[in-house]
Design an enzyme around this catalytic site. Sequence first.
Site, PDB file in Angstrom:
ATOM      1  N   TYR A 117       2.672   9.790   4.493  1.00 53.05           N
ATOM      2  CA  TYR A 117       3.146  11.081   5.272  1.00 53.05           C
ATOM      3  C   TYR A 117       4.447  10.967   6.274  1.00 53.05           C
ATOM      4  O   TYR A 117       4.515  10.025   6.815  1.00 53.05           O
ATOM      5  CB  TYR A 117       1.949  11.327   6.595  1.00 53.05           C
ATOM      6  CG  TYR A 117       0.554  11.805   5.539  1.00 53.05           C
ATOM      7  CD1 TYR A 117       0.459  12.023   4.218  1.00 53.05           C
ATOM      8  CD2 TYR A 117      -0.539  11.877   6.427  1.00 53.05           C
ATOM      9  CE1 TYR A 117      -0.685  12.565   3.876  1.00 53.05           C
ATOM     10  CE2 TYR A 117      -1.897  12.242   5.998  1.00 53.05           C
ATOM     11  CZ  TYR A 117      -1.877  12.453   4.608  1.00 53.05           C
ATOM     12  OH  TYR A 117      -2.986  13.077   3.955  1.00 53.05           O
ATOM     13  N   GLY A 118       5.362  11.722   5.896  1.00 55.42           N
ATOM     14  CA  GLY A 118       6.629  11.698   6.452  1.00 55.42           C
ATOM     15  C   GLY A 118       7.326  10.503   6.408  1.00 55.42           C
ATOM     16  O   GLY A 118       8.249   9.999   6.880  1.00 55.42           O
TER      17      GLY A 118
END
Length: 327
Positions: free
Chosen positions: A53-54
């Site tokens: 994530y990210g």
Amino acid sequence: MEQRHLGRTGLRVSRIGLGTLTWGRDTDEHDAADLLKTFWEAGGTLVDTADVYGGGEAEYLLGQLVEGLVPRRDLVIATKAGSVPDPDRRFDGSRAHLLSALDASLARLGTDYVDLWQVHAFDPATPLDETLQALDIAVSSGRARYAGVSNFCGWQLAKAGTWQLAAPGTRTRLASTQMEYSLLQRGVEREVLPASLDLGIGLLPSSPLGRGVLTGKYRNATPADSRGASDHMAPFVAPYLDDAATRIVDAVTTAADGLAVTPLQVALAWIRDRPGVAAPIIGARNSQQLTAALSVEALSLPDEICQALDDVSAPVHRYPDQDWSTL
């Protein structure tokens, strides 16, 4: 907020979880701090993230906020590993990759352990027993307290869960499976949910609001500030903007009007109280959206409303899910 056991384990989690998919990308540190504080103050404990994530920023941001903003002991931190940025091999379930990824996650999170560690997806190129051994090592070494999987289809979950139960005391039982599940996506009810119920594995629904579509925000147009209007998230929302989804959203809106609540509350209450569900994971963009979602705590849908929503959104499951003699 009510706490529930995660599957057939002693781990208790809040019955709504906080997702961090957009943290470090669309959600900056200030909004993330507001989200985490709002969630914690409402009694929320389960915070879901992943190493991808990210590009790792979601874990890093969460790690920066823990202790300074919210006590570590008050949170159930869940993360995932196994997804890789390789177009030729999207998932790597090898023992080497998974354990290295876990160490990297712990460093970003600034903690010695995660409460729940999940394999992000099934890797057909790695023997399943090797993948599962990484979970056993993580738990036995204290780097993870509980373990689970994500995005495993029915036979994959049944095989993994049964394998882990075959050697009690040596292998760690699966506590959870994380899957997309909502009124707009009920595919897990065919085989994943029956397997998880039989094996005592708690279901953590992702995208419980149909990628935002069940809130009703897309009924007339695509709001300029919505995920559906962003370049990188529009393809994620688009599959749920068809005629079939529209009929379901209309039914949710009608139910909401009759109960004097919002479509968001109706859709979230429906999924929260489905058999086998431990905690839907909410990916709010700001604290106002999260507060609106958390207000569902006081709502229980009448049986007639649940049945009507079941009917309008029912997937077609025939052979072999039904007895062949009834077809």
